[in-house]
Design a protein around this motif. Sequence first.
Motif, PDB file in Angstrom:
ATOM      1  N   ASP A 221       0.817  -1.205   0.000  1.00 43.09           N
ATOM      2  CA  ASP A 221       0.000   0.000   0.000  1.00 43.09           C
ATOM      3  C   ASP A 221       0.855   1.260   0.000  1.00 43.09           C
ATOM      4  N   GLY A 222       2.121   1.141   0.458  1.00 38.41           N
ATOM      5  CA  GLY A 222       2.989   2.311   0.521  1.00 38.41           C
ATOM      6  C   GLY A 222       3.795   2.536  -0.738  1.00 38.41           C
ATOM      7  N   TYR A 262       8.762   3.076  -2.555  1.00 37.28           N
ATOM      8  CA  TYR A 262       8.021   3.081  -1.296  1.00 37.28           C
ATOM      9  C   TYR A 262       7.984   4.509  -0.750  1.00 37.28           C
ATOM     10  N   ARG A 263       6.773   5.046  -0.599  1.00 38.83           N
ATOM     11  CA  ARG A 263       6.551   6.401  -0.079  1.00 38.83           C
ATOM     12  C   ARG A 263       7.461   7.432  -0.761  1.00 38.83           C
ATOM     13  N   GLU A 266       8.375  10.834   0.677  1.00 34.24           N
ATOM     14  CA  GLU A 266       9.245  10.882   1.857  1.00 34.24           C
ATOM     15  C   GLU A 266      10.647  10.355   1.539  1.00 34.24           C
TER      16      GLU A 266
END
Length: 307
Positions: A221-222, A262-263, A266
């Motif tokens: 989900d990330g 992933y993300r 960030e």
Amino acid sequence: MQMKLERLISIIYKLLNHDVISAAALADEYGVSQRTIYRDIDAICAAGFPVVSYQGQNGGYGIMDGYKMDRSLLGSYDVSSLITVLASLSSVFEDERAQGTIERLKTIDRGRETVSLKVDLETKRTEPELLPLLRKAISERKVVAFDYINWNNERTNRELEPLRLHFKYGNWYIQGYCRSRQGEREFRLSRMLNPVVTETVYTLRDALRNEESQAQRLSKDGVADVVLKVGPETLAEAMDHFNFADREFLDDGSMMLRIPVYRPLEARWLWSILLGFGGGAEVLEPRELRAILKDQLRKAIKLYEEV
């Protein structure tokens, strides 16, 4: 007695790996007298190894023809590859055990004319003393204390129960249980400061016995796709950084990349790479990442307003 046994085993592999080797050469290598080598050879013969003595100026000792290991036990490609990887590990970690394994493998890999594979696990981003230090901590199950610079450029104190070293993307990482954060973490060695192997011995936690790393367990989900258009002048650099991405080459010589990250909003490591491309690449998606990069560029320009 243990040292003598290790020397005898090592001499056996030396004899298996050489046609003829002199007593003087063996004495120099093991730091003993030639008389000790003669006694060692007698012990090896008594153990059932057919050692042959050769006289003359180039004389010495060797193993009887036909006794040496059959190379068909392993394919020559397999043996050569194992030797190559072990040699690199031996160089990085100064591992005498790996060197001993190399000697044994060479007994079934005689006559190599060319080397078709080369592996270099060294990196200039890591202190050469750090890898052997951390590997020793892992084998002795000792806690490592160090300072760490994270992606937010914060300096924190950490205590780690080290589990394994991991070489990926040209960098060394260490994985284990972080006592400071009460969970499994991965640390890049190039950002570790003042590492110390403490005398605190830890017990391996059940949750960490699985070889799967924390990064592999991250929820899908990330993960989001970053879509990047790369100009012709930046193709090689982009492919070096994102060789795992989906690629599409366009008629104008540019390239579209779709990179699962992933993300990404960030992922400061990603921002650094993308900004390093300068005008040679443009982020198309996600739009929020475009805004982040634009803000980073504004801050950089502000530093040079007076130039």
